[in-house]
Design a protein around this motif. Structure first.
Motif, mmCIF file in Angstrom:
data_model
loop_
_atom_site.group_PDB
_atom_site.id
_atom_site.type_symbol
_atom_site.label_atom_id
_atom_site.label_comp_id
_atom_site.label_asym_id
_atom_site.label_seq_id
_atom_site.Cartn_x
_atom_site.Cartn_y
_atom_site.Cartn_z
ATOM 1 N N LEU A 1 0.840 -1.206 0.000
ATOM 2 C CA LEU A 1 0.000 0.000 0.000
ATOM 3 C C LEU A 1 0.872 1.252 0.000
ATOM 4 O O LEU A 1 0.604 2.212 -0.735
ATOM 5 N N MET A 2 1.926 1.253 0.834
ATOM 6 C CA MET A 2 2.835 2.402 0.879
ATOM 7 C C MET A 2 3.573 2.581 -0.451
ATOM 8 O O MET A 2 3.832 3.703 -0.890
ATOM 9 N N LYS A 3 3.887 1.458 -1.112
ATOM 10 C CA LYS A 3 4.597 1.531 -2.391
ATOM 11 C C LYS A 3 3.706 2.105 -3.492
ATOM 12 O O LYS A 3 4.206 2.667 -4.463
ATOM 13 N N LYS A 4 2.391 1.931 -3.332
ATOM 14 C CA LYS A 4 1.472 2.543 -4.290
ATOM 15 C C LYS A 4 1.457 4.056 -4.122
ATOM 16 O O LYS A 4 1.311 4.803 -5.086
ATOM 17 N N ILE A 5 1.604 4.492 -2.874
ATOM 18 C CA ILE A 5 1.610 5.933 -2.580
ATOM 19 C C ILE A 5 2.956 6.544 -2.966
ATOM 20 O O ILE A 5 3.022 7.618 -3.557
ATOM 21 N N ALA A 6 4.032 5.822 -2.617
ATOM 22 C CA ALA A 6 5.383 6.315 -2.897
ATOM 23 C C ALA A 6 5.915 5.652 -4.167
ATOM 24 O O ALA A 6 6.527 4.586 -4.109
ATOM 25 N N VAL A 7 5.673 6.277 -5.289
ATOM 26 C CA VAL A 7 6.147 5.732 -6.569
ATOM 27 C C VAL A 7 7.618 6.101 -6.725
ATOM 28 O O VAL A 7 7.966 7.261 -6.917
ATOM 29 N N ILE A 8 8.469 5.094 -6.603
ATOM 30 C CA ILE A 8 9.905 5.325 -6.635
ATOM 31 C C ILE A 8 10.578 4.095 -7.249
ATOM 32 O O ILE A 8 10.023 2.993 -7.205
ATOM 33 N N GLY A 9 11.750 4.278 -7.840
ATOM 34 C CA GLY A 9 12.454 3.183 -8.495
ATOM 35 C C GLY A 9 12.731 2.023 -7.547
ATOM 36 O O GLY A 9 12.928 2.230 -6.348
ATOM 37 N N THR A 10 12.756 0.799 -8.083
ATOM 38 C CA THR A 10 12.931 -0.393 -7.253
ATOM 39 C C THR A 10 14.256 -0.372 -6.487
ATOM 40 O O THR A 10 14.279 -0.551 -5.267
ATOM 41 N N MET A 11 15.357 -0.148 -7.188
ATOM 42 C CA MET A 11 16.666 -0.149 -6.533
ATOM 43 C C MET A 11 16.767 0.974 -5.514
ATOM 44 O O MET A 11 17.241 0.775 -4.396
ATOM 45 N N THR A 12 16.289 2.150 -5.895
ATOM 46 C CA THR A 12 16.296 3.289 -4.967
ATOM 47 C C THR A 12 15.438 2.983 -3.760
ATOM 48 O O THR A 12 15.811 3.273 -2.615
ATOM 49 N N GLY A 13 14.271 2.388 -4.008
ATOM 50 C CA GLY A 13 13.343 2.081 -2.926
ATOM 51 C C GLY A 13 13.946 1.135 -1.897
ATOM 52 O O GLY A 13 13.906 1.398 -0.692
ATOM 53 N N VAL A 14 14.526 0.030 -2.372
ATOM 54 C CA VAL A 14 15.117 -0.958 -1.457
ATOM 55 C C VAL A 14 16.285 -0.344 -0.683
ATOM 56 O O VAL A 14 16.416 -0.546 0.529
ATOM 57 N N ALA A 15 17.124 0.421 -1.374
ATOM 58 C CA ALA A 15 18.274 1.058 -0.716
ATOM 59 C C ALA A 15 17.805 2.062 0.337
ATOM 60 O O ALA A 15 18.323 2.092 1.460
ATOM 61 N N LEU A 16 16.804 2.864 -0.004
ATOM 62 C CA LEU A 16 16.283 3.868 0.928
ATOM 63 C C LEU A 16 15.613 3.234 2.133
ATOM 64 O O LEU A 16 15.803 3.669 3.279
ATOM 65 N N GLU A 17 14.813 2.215 1.864
ATOM 66 C CA GLU A 17 14.094 1.540 2.956
ATOM 67 C C GLU A 17 15.078 0.918 3.943
ATOM 68 O O GLU A 17 14.863 0.961 5.157
ATOM 69 N N SER A 18 16.155 0.356 3.414
ATOM 70 C CA SER A 18 17.187 -0.221 4.284
ATOM 71 C C SER A 18 17.935 0.880 5.034
ATOM 72 O O SER A 18 18.231 0.741 6.228
ATOM 73 N N LEU A 19 18.217 1.986 4.330
ATOM 74 C CA LEU A 19 18.956 3.095 4.936
ATOM 75 C C LEU A 19 18.200 3.705 6.116
ATOM 76 O O LEU A 19 18.793 4.029 7.149
ATOM 77 N N LEU A 20 16.874 3.845 5.980
ATOM 78 C CA LEU A 20 16.080 4.498 7.018
ATOM 79 C C LEU A 20 16.040 3.706 8.327
ATOM 80 O O LEU A 20 15.903 4.290 9.405
ATOM 81 N N VAL A 21 16.125 2.383 8.225
ATOM 82 C CA VAL A 21 16.109 1.576 9.464
ATOM 83 C C VAL A 21 17.517 1.090 9.849
ATOM 84 O O VAL A 21 17.691 0.455 10.885
#
Length: 316
Positions: free
Chosen positions: A173-193
């Motif tokens: 659901l969050m990925k539908k709201i936050a449209v962002i590239g796959t590689m960027t998304g995984v890297a960012l999600e890991s970076l934030l936690v």
């Protein structure tokens, strides 16, 4: 379909099937390090996922687009909030899954990923005001009834199954709201936690190399490889999803929980009673109805488009 399209379809299917096969076989990987606390495995998975994805971004020279998307994230409060929640939901999903494997709950984990598509549909109805067809409504009711059956028969609420389904559904659901590239998304999600993961490991081991369990070479390799086993299936899935129809992806997604179920029952010798058979059968029927309904919905625009084209030709 020309030769290029056939080739793209072929590689798309290979990529998609490979992704779901790897996801289905993941319990074998986590089982090898079930002697390490699940919280520590999660922390390593977060840290090495970020390092692995950062390396891929640099190797593919995608750092420019990564920086641009990070800047865009900080400028857009809604996007920033969605990515933060996405990182929390996926970290929760990873933890529940790792814990499930370590505590002989692979059958429940497979149940969670079977009902995940139905939970995602329900979340779409609640948060995105999407509408369910009659067939989809029946499918959701069947899944709900199966969960109730397992709860009352075993006397234990299937926390693992619903935890996995809800966390991954909310992540989607969050990925539908936050449209962002796959590689960027995984890297960012890991970076934030990542800071929380690093602080946790430091609190457990200090600055000592014991955090990597250096006395056990296999554990070191498996912990370092946690980033790759997280990212590789996701990259394969992305490559496949771009080349094959969404309806085919819908069928392929059941490969992973089916493998998990077989591993749980036949390899790990987890209980699979008559009640489990009835409950899983209800969910399988619901999933067949749901998949067929989705397939019809995806076909409708093409049919309408063909009818419009025929009408225009007749008018001319």
């Amino acid at each position: 379909m020309n030769e290029n399209q056939e080739s793209a379809m072929k590689w798309g299917i290979i990529s998609g099937v490979s992704a779901y096969l790897l996801w289905g076989l993941l319990p074998l990987y986590w089982k090898l390090i079930d002697h390490i606390p699940s919280e520590e495995v999660l922390a390593h998975r977060i840290i090495w996922s970020f390092i692995f994805m950062s390396s891929i971004i640099l190797i593919l020279r995608k750092h420019g687009s990564f920086v641009a998307e990070v800047r865009a994230m900080f400028k857009n409060k809604k996007l920033f909030a969605a990515i933060i929640f996405a990182s929390l939901f996926i970290a929760t999903n990873w933890y529940v899954y790792i814990w499930a494997v370590a505590n002989d709950q692979v059958v429940q984990a497979s149940l969670g990923y079977y009902i995940n598509p139905l939970v995602s549909v329900l979340l779409g109805v609640v948060f995105l005001k999407e509408k369910l067809s009659k067939m989809q409504t029946i499918a959701v009711i069947l899944a709900f009834a199966a969960v109730l059956l397992l709860t009352f028969s075993a006397g234990v609420f299937p926390v693992v199954a619903l935890g996995l389904a809800l966390s991954f559904g909310l992540y989607g659901l969050m990925k539908k709201i936050a449209v962002i590239g796959t590689m960027t998304g995984v890297a960012l999600e890991s970076l934030l936690v990542l800071p929380f993961a690093a602080i946790f490991l430091f609190s457990q081991h200090g600055a000592s190399a014991s955090a990597l369990y250096v006395h056990d070479p296999l554990s070191v390799i498996l912990l370092l490889g946690a980033g790759a086993v997280t990212a590789v299936p996701l990259l394969l899935f992305t490559a496949g999803a771009r080349r094959i129809p969404l309806s085919l992806i819908g069928f392929l997604q059941y490969i992973a929980p089916t493998i998990m179920l077989f591993l749980g029952v036949f390899l790990f010798q987890e209980p699979f009673t008559v009640t489990h058979i009835v409950a899983f059968s209800m969910i399988w029927v619901g999933l067949m109805m749901f998949t067929y309904s989705r397939y019809r919905q995806l076909k409708k625009p093409k049919v309408v488009e063909q009818e419009i084209t025929l009408t225009e030709r007749k008018a001319n």
